[in-house]
Design a protein around this motif. Structure first.
Motif: not given
Length: 389
Positions: A4-6, A107-109, A169-171, A174-176
């Motif tokens: 995800y980004n943005g 983040l929860k979404k 793992k989060l990386q 998450i692309r933002d």
């Protein structure tokens, strides 16, 4: 795996900031120190004003750009649960609390949809009552698949979650970069700490999500090797199965998987036992499962004695009080959920009903919510007029 980004722009929106202030005020903000709680109330009252929203944005920028590895605030120690276990709690400031809510709202979404239906704890709409209700549905429909039960718990779970592995793992999700850096700073906020600080709002979401890979391993592998039913309450894991040997093998495989892939360890006091059942004469055999505040039998659920005593004490206290606060009303209504799941109607008739009326408590809370909503609408209108001017 979808990424995800943005996310930074989503976090900075007016809607997200207002919602974060509301959640911080409604949640455990009352456990802050008095001066911090007064500041939180002030922000809540003026949350529709642009000045308040810009202050929160400035706090987010400051958190993302100023990391002090020498910062330290000593935790407070509390006794948790009937066992009296000592836990170190890091109580956030108003600034930290609101920033963490802003992050979690976005983040929860992303993280919560990844979790399966068998995962409960710190998830909206998935509390202990729903977890026990789902468990009982399976036990009643498939008694032959629930002859044996495994109960296990991770050792010092939040303190043991490896920060580097969690951030890696989060990386993947998450692309933002700006949002990811802010999240990493919050994770590493307490210097010289290996895991996640208990008391931070972000720790609940990250803690329940970190075992996502282990959940997948159970569903894709262990359910074909002896596990008929699986549920997880944060870091407490429960297996049901028809064969004791197969269930113990699955438990050992799960232990090895979490140790190798998650850097976590299962406590040595794990249990594998014959689950409760009734013979042809109606006599009970086996053991009940003590979990999530309940005692689960093959055909009924009983409330844990410590919770029952606390509920009766609170009912007596409210029954003697001249004036009942809204906090007392909400606290007592939360116990009503326990009564709906368990077979404790006789306890309610004998100890609760003569003291209080749940119907009256609901009316008090509804009237209070209507009054607060009216104040919110007037505050929102004044904020819009100020911006228009």
């Amino acid at each position: 795996m979808k990424s995800y980004n943005g996310l930074w722009d989503q976090m900075m929106t007016t809607e997200n900031i207002i919602e974060s202030i509301e959640h911080a005020h409604e949640g455990k903000g009352k456990k802050l120190k008095k001066k911090h709680y007064r500041l939180l109330v002030k922000f809540y009252k003026h949350r529709y004003e642009e000045e308040t929203q810009n202050t929160v944005r400035r706090w987010i920028y400051e958190t993302a750009n100023v990391y002090n590895p020498n910062w330290y605030r000593p935790p407070i120690e509390i006794k948790d649960g009937p066992s009296g276990k000592i836990r170190k709690i890091y109580v956030p400031t108003v600034k930290e609390l609101i920033v963490q809510h802003c992050v979690v709202n976005v983040l929860k979404k992303i993280l919560l949809p990844m979790l399966g239906s068998q995962v409960y704890g710190s998830i909206p709409g998935k509390g202990s009552q729903k977890a026990v209700r789902k468990m009982m549905e399976f036990i009643r429909e498939h008694p032959e698949q629930c002859k044996y039960c495994v109960k296990m718990d991770h050792k010092k779970y939040f303190d043991s979650i490896p920060q580097q592995k969690l951030m890696h793992k989060l990386q993947k999700k998450i692309r933002d970069d700006k949002f990811y850096c802010l999240l990493c700073i919050i994770i590493m906020y307490i210097p010289n700490m290996k895991g996640l600080p208990i008391g931070f709002y972000t720790s609940q979401l990250l803690g329940v999500w970190y075992l996502y890979d282990s959940d997948e391993y159970v569903n894709n592998t262990l359910k074909h090797e002896g596990v008929s039913y699986f549920t997880r309450w944060m870091d407490d894991v429960y297996f049901f199965g028809p064969d004791k040997r197969d269930l113990e093998k699955c438990m050992r495989k799960y232990t090895a998987y979490t140790r190798i892939h998650q850097d976590l360890h299962i406590k040595d006091n794990w249990q594998c036992f014959r689950f409760s059942y009734r013979d042809s004469e109606g006599n009970y055999h086996g053991r009940f499962l003590d979990c999530m505040g309940y005692r689960v039998y093959c055909d009924r659920v009983v409330l844990r004695e410590s919770i029952m005593f606390n509920m009766i004490k609170k009912a007596n206290r409210i029954g003697r009080a001249r004036h009942i606060t809204i906090g007392q009303c909400k606290s007592m209504l939360s116990y009503n959920g326990y009564l709906k799941v368990t077979k404790t109607y006789n306890v309610y008739l004998k100890f609760i009903k003569p003291k209080i009326s749940f119907k009256y408590l609901r009316k008090r809370v509804s009237a209070y919510d209507r009054r607060i909503n009216g104040m919110e609408n007037r505050s929102r209108d004044s904020g819009q007029k100020a911006r228009a001017a």
